[in-house]
Motif scaffolding. Structure first.
Motif, short mmCIF file in Angstrom:
data_model
loop_
_atom_site.label_atom_id
_atom_site.label_comp_id
_atom_site.label_asym_id
_atom_site.label_seq_id
_atom_site.Cartn_x
_atom_site.Cartn_y
_atom_site.Cartn_z
N ALA A 98 0.86 -1.19 0.00
CA ALA A 98 0.00 0.00 0.00
C ALA A 98 0.89 1.22 0.00
O ALA A 98 1.79 1.34 0.82
N TRP A 101 -1.25 6.37 -3.93
CA TRP A 101 -2.64 6.07 -3.71
C TRP A 101 -2.97 4.85 -4.53
O TRP A 101 -3.77 4.89 -5.44
N TRP A 103 -2.71 0.17 -4.57
CA TRP A 103 -2.36 -1.15 -4.06
C TRP A 103 -1.56 -1.82 -5.16
O TRP A 103 -1.94 -1.78 -6.33
N ALA A 121 2.36 -0.88 4.57
CA ALA A 121 2.21 0.45 3.96
C ALA A 121 3.60 1.05 3.84
O ALA A 121 4.42 0.93 4.75
N HIS A 126 -2.83 2.96 6.08
CA HIS A 126 -3.85 2.65 5.08
C HIS A 126 -4.75 1.59 5.69
O HIS A 126 -4.38 0.90 6.63
N CYS A 161 -9.00 1.30 0.24
CA CYS A 161 -8.35 1.89 1.41
C CYS A 161 -9.45 2.56 2.23
O CYS A 161 -10.14 3.45 1.74
N CYS A 165 -6.01 8.77 3.68
CA CYS A 165 -4.56 8.84 3.46
C CYS A 165 -4.14 10.02 2.59
O CYS A 165 -3.00 10.08 2.15
N HIS A 169 -7.24 9.83 -1.78
CA HIS A 169 -7.67 8.63 -1.05
C HIS A 169 -8.81 7.90 -1.76
O HIS A 169 -8.82 6.67 -1.82
#
Length: 179
Positions: A98, A101, A103, A121, A126, A161, A165, A169
């Motif tokens: 993570a 922004w 994965w 992360a 996250h 998420c 973040c 996000h």
């Protein structure tokens, strides 16, 4: 008595309890104990909370492990950013990173097979939320969370998420395929 004039006796705990007051304190205490023991029972027998292993790690170590798995098991790339789709064999360790922004990588798992999913992360906290399943894990920098997973239904799942973040996000969505 009012807030302007304080009580003549300051030691309020030395006054006897009224019967109704004592009853409510007893009810509150019993309810707190019920809820406490239900949390313990539900964790052990409710199959709701995931039991995870957690280890300390560094972004460099975790990135190296994740890159090794990606180099070994990539089957294709997807999206405009050329995110690799990784299809590891059953029983293997799978790494999911993570970072702002995104994965990375996209995972492709087999239904009914067991995997060890490693999460971390790289920058901020996250939240790993597998939709539409009810799996939520807080992913914290500096810690490697290991979850044993056995997918029980085929399909395409979103990884969202769920821990704010930053400004983008809302776009932090990953993908998980189960065949």
């Amino acid at each position: 008595m009012s807030a302007i004039h304080p009580p003549s006796e300051r030691l309020w705990w030395k006054h006897p309890l009224d019967r109704v007051e004592g009853t409510w304190i007893a009810i509150a205490f019993v309810w707190c104990m019920v809820m406490f023991f239900m949390m313990v029972w539900w964790h052990a027998y409710g199959r709701q909370n995931l039991s995870t292993e957690t280890y300390r790690t560094t972004p460099e170590k975790f990135s190296a492990k994740a890159q090794e798995v990606v180099d070994k098991y990539t089957v294709r790339t997807e999206t405009d950013q050329k995110i690799p789709v990784v299809a590891p064999p059953a029983g293997s360790d799978v790494y999911l990173v993570a970072r702002l922004w995104a994965w990375w990588p996209i995972l492709e798992l087999e239904k009914g097979r067991t995997y060890r999913l490693h999460l971390t992360a790289m920058d901020y906290n996250h939240g790993f939320s597998l939709q539409p399943s009810n799996i939520n894990i807080q992913v914290v920098p500096g810690f490697e969370h290991v979850v044993t997973v056995t997918p029980n239904q085929s399909g395409s799942f979103s990884i969202v998420c769920n821990e704010y973040c930053g400004i983008n996000h809302h776009a932090m969505v990953g993908r998980l395929y189960v065949k």
